[in-house]
Design a protein around this motif. Sequence first.
Motif, PDB file in Angstrom:
ATOM      1  N   ALA A 234       0.679  -0.878   0.289  1.00 43.67           N
ATOM      2  CA  ALA A 234       0.100   0.509  -0.424  1.00 43.67           C
ATOM      3  C   ALA A 234       1.044   1.196  -0.071  1.00 43.67           C
ATOM      4  CB  ALA A 234      -1.275   0.207   1.280  1.00 43.67           C
ATOM      5  N   LEU A 235       0.678   2.148  -0.912  1.00 44.26           N
ATOM      6  CA  LEU A 235       1.894   3.440  -1.090  1.00 44.26           C
ATOM      7  C   LEU A 235       0.582   3.880   0.483  1.00 44.26           C
ATOM      8  CD1 LEU A 235       1.635   3.794  -4.863  1.00 44.26           C
ATOM      9  CD2 LEU A 235       3.149   2.859  -3.524  1.00 44.26           C
ATOM     10  N   PRO A 236       1.157   5.391   0.422  1.00 42.29           N
ATOM     11  CA  PRO A 236       1.371   5.834   2.142  1.00 42.29           C
ATOM     12  C   PRO A 236       0.349   6.627   1.260  1.00 42.29           C
ATOM     13  CG  PRO A 236       3.265   5.668   2.033  1.00 42.29           C
ATOM     14  CD  PRO A 236       2.933   4.975   1.041  1.00 42.29           C
ATOM     15  N   LEU A 237       0.672   7.431   0.144  1.00 44.47           N
ATOM     16  CA  LEU A 237       0.100   8.600  -0.808  1.00 44.47           C
ATOM     17  C   LEU A 237      -0.461   8.285  -1.869  1.00 44.47           C
ATOM     18  CD1 LEU A 237       3.182  10.966  -0.795  1.00 44.47           C
ATOM     19  CD2 LEU A 237       1.266  10.784   0.833  1.00 44.47           C
ATOM     20  N   GLU A 238      -1.859   9.041  -1.705  1.00 45.46           N
ATOM     21  CA  GLU A 238      -2.301   9.388  -3.107  1.00 45.46           C
ATOM     22  C   GLU A 238      -1.922  10.045  -4.577  1.00 45.46           C
ATOM     23  OE1 GLU A 238      -6.097  10.150  -3.400  1.00 45.46           O
ATOM     24  OE2 GLU A 238      -7.205   8.658  -1.491  1.00 45.46           O
ATOM     25  N   LEU A 239      -1.942   8.973  -5.638  1.00 44.24           N
ATOM     26  CA  LEU A 239      -1.395   9.374  -6.727  1.00 44.24           C
ATOM     27  C   LEU A 239      -2.323   9.143  -7.566  1.00 44.24           C
ATOM     28  CD1 LEU A 239       2.540   7.302  -6.494  1.00 44.24           C
ATOM     29  CD2 LEU A 239       1.889   9.302  -5.996  1.00 44.24           C
ATOM     30  N   SER A 240      -1.693  11.365  -9.510  1.00 46.49           N
ATOM     31  CA  SER A 240      -2.336  11.108  -9.848  1.00 46.49           C
ATOM     32  C   SER A 240      -1.500  10.936 -10.832  1.00 46.49           C
ATOM     33  CB  SER A 240      -3.096  12.380  -9.823  1.00 46.49           C
ATOM     34  OG  SER A 240      -4.110  12.156 -10.609  1.00 46.49           O
ATOM     35  N   GLN A 241      -1.589  10.273 -12.050  1.00 46.12           N
ATOM     36  CA  GLN A 241      -1.072   9.933 -13.409  1.00 46.12           C
ATOM     37  C   GLN A 241      -0.556  11.504 -13.711  1.00 46.12           C
ATOM     38  OE1 GLN A 241       0.126   6.545 -15.474  1.00 46.12           O
ATOM     39  NE2 GLN A 241      -1.022   7.642 -17.114  1.00 46.12           N
ATOM     40  N   LEU A 242       0.352  12.389 -14.345  1.00 40.32           N
ATOM     41  CA  LEU A 242       0.244  13.142 -15.213  1.00 40.32           C
ATOM     42  C   LEU A 242       0.784  12.586 -16.834  1.00 40.32           C
ATOM     43  CD1 LEU A 242       2.049  15.671 -13.040  1.00 40.32           C
ATOM     44  CD2 LEU A 242      -0.699  16.056 -12.984  1.00 40.32           C
ATOM     45  N   GLN A 243       1.733  12.073 -16.906  1.00 38.97           N
ATOM     46  CA  GLN A 243       2.182  11.700 -18.292  1.00 38.97           C
ATOM     47  C   GLN A 243       3.300  10.646 -18.048  1.00 38.97           C
ATOM     48  OE1 GLN A 243       5.544  14.926 -17.676  1.00 38.97           O
ATOM     49  NE2 GLN A 243       5.994  13.649 -19.171  1.00 38.97           N
ATOM     50  N   TYR A 244       3.456   9.674 -19.321  1.00 37.57           N
ATOM     51  CA  TYR A 244       4.026   8.339 -19.510  1.00 37.57           C
ATOM     52  C   TYR A 244       4.223   8.912 -20.258  1.00 37.57           C
ATOM     53  CZ  TYR A 244       0.099   6.251 -21.398  1.00 37.57           C
ATOM     54  OH  TYR A 244      -0.936   5.444 -22.686  1.00 37.57           O
ATOM     55  N   ASN A 245       5.566   7.936 -20.574  1.00 36.73           N
ATOM     56  CA  ASN A 245       5.711   8.098 -22.193  1.00 36.73           C
ATOM     57  C   ASN A 245       7.048   6.295 -22.554  1.00 36.73           C
ATOM     58  OD1 ASN A 245       9.554   7.835 -23.463  1.00 36.73           O
ATOM     59  ND2 ASN A 245       7.442   8.033 -25.039  1.00 36.73           N
TER      60      ASN A 245
END
Length: 730
Positions: A234-245
């Motif tokens: 479990a990740l302690p923080l919530e993440l939102s994907q901004l970009q990927y390549n």
Amino acid sequence: MKKAKRNAIFTILIFLLLCAGGVYMAMYGVGSNKTGKAVDIPLGLDLQGGLSVTYEITTPDPSNEEISATIDKLQRRVDEYSSEGEVYQTGDDRISVEIPVDTTKVDAHAILDELGQPGQLLFLDGDNYLKWSNGEEYTAALTGSDVKSARGGQAEIAGKKEYVVELVFNDAGAEKFANVTAANINYPVYIVYDGEVVSAPTVQEAITGGTAQINGMSSLEEAEQLASTIMIGALPLELSQLQYNIVGAKLGQDAVSTSLKAGVIGFAIICLLMIVIYLVPGVIAAIALVAYVILLLLVLSVQEITLTLPGIAGIILSIGMAVDANVIIFTRIKEEIGAGNGVSTAVKNGFSKALSAILDGNITTLIATVVLMVVGTGSIKGFANTLMIGILLSMFTALVITKVLLNAAVNLGITNIKLYGKAKEPKVRNYVKNFRICAVISLLAIIAGLVFLPINKSNTGKILNFSLEFTGGTSTTVEFAEAYTLDRAEAEVIPVISEVTGISVGEIQVQTVEGTNQVIFKTPQLEDATSNSLEQSIVSTFAGSSIVSVDTISSTISGEMKKDAVIAIAIASVLMLIYIAIRFSDVKFGASAVLALIHDVMVVFAIYSIAQLSVGNTFIACMLTIVGYSINATIIVFDRIRENMKLMDKKAELSEVVNTSIAQTFTRTIYTSLTTFVMVLVLFVMGVASLKEFTLTLMAGIVCGAYSSVCITGPLWLFLKKNVGKEQAE
């Protein structure tokens, strides 16, 4: 005299031994770690293939401990895919991940799906486990965020060695674990990860110390696997994907091989030009350039500087610019010989008189490069890193290596004037008088670029052809089995994309890549699953096709990039204005230099506008490179104006001083522009598709910079000198 010859021979031998040592180190490395080996220079994902992704932390007010823990858990997830993967923080609320993998063998979209998921690691007592099993609402005693660390190993329990998992909880977790173990003695606590029970140890006693052991593992591997699952659960923080390549490995291999070939060919052409133009000094310059390349490889390897595709472009550009200092010195030497001095005196005076121009020119270029490093992101930093290293090494090779070798040649008796060349009296044209004509031509070019903005708006809906970095969205580069025209791609491929993604045909942009079978399709931002479906559909529909790369950038990132571009150019211009004003003790020098830079930028901007070239990250790098390169040429002219104001007849008109200074530096401007242009031209012809537009506009900027330094900058300074402020020319 004999002593001088012995010292010269000794110097040359030492130099050759050092070069041989450098070549050996670059080829084989030294020490147990093979330090300095060129093939060990780390490559960016655009050169070796793989996946990169940037996340934004959406949890409000995250602590440093939470960010560190999130990075650590992401790194553990990344390690499962590649031992060379890297996770690091960028800015206050961003986390970037880079995973070098062969995308032909690994599903990059599957990695994306798993990587940023928060995961669900739960510690459940018996009652809540039953509720969970039946799909009912339940309460977890602990979650993964309560676990500080987990490590698999061996421990002695009741006189017997067992494989165990050592758990350490944070403060909140320690209290929760104490409560659940106290209430469940002789009963299991179920550890559930993403819907599966990974362990169900029986509680033997209340555990209150913030640490615990899970025993009963059959092997060390099982213990380590469970520990890894708990840690990444479990990740302690919530993440939102901004970009990927996503970059295919083949693209990277092609980029490296073609860029290396371009560099070798361009380097050979430059060395040949230097020898033909400058004779003995040209030979020495060629030798010094070889030393420059060796040093560059060693610095990149020893410092473990990651080499990117734009970084290769920076190296090739820096090789062209490395010639500049030598050209300035050799031009001065030929002038000294033309003034009647012997070779020995000419060499000494040449270096002395060229020093200020070399330092000022390179420092102003470095200012633009530093701004790129500070404000730029990703690949732009790679370009700036290698360019900065190249500039510093070019000064060292010119001011130290070239000087040492040239003095050694003189001491060996190579002093025939014919072997060095003698400058003829330059033909002084009335550049000041022609300034108005040149200004009108430049103004028309700039106006044309501005006029095309509303035309572009009416035709395409955008004033410029903003790339993904500035608009946000998804770009998919496809290589087909045969070349596709724009019309064919629009007729055959866009309907397939529209059907898979649900995006209207009018929202899909298409761009063919000249000289290749590659076609770029740009759409609004796609979800990972949709992008994956699109890739599979294209490959199955069009026989022999393959996905070269996929880029997705959110509108948040694109907006920041636009702002950073403006800030970078503004900061670079202001800093260079201040530096020039201080060095030349006249703010009008700085003002005219910056106005000339604005001229160069606007002319190249006009090319982007009229030709509808892609405006993105490479646009920023191109503009700032032009700024740095152009200011270098301008400094040379200003240095001569400053010198001639002291040397020429006091009664000489300032217009005569300006015209003479431009004439004296004309050959230097042409030769330096030519050598740099050659390097970039070879890269344009031979390089991969992604460098085509960058190198094309860079060539335009080199020509424009040479034009402005000859026709604009000096006369503009004179205009300001005569018409602005209290100080008037006599």
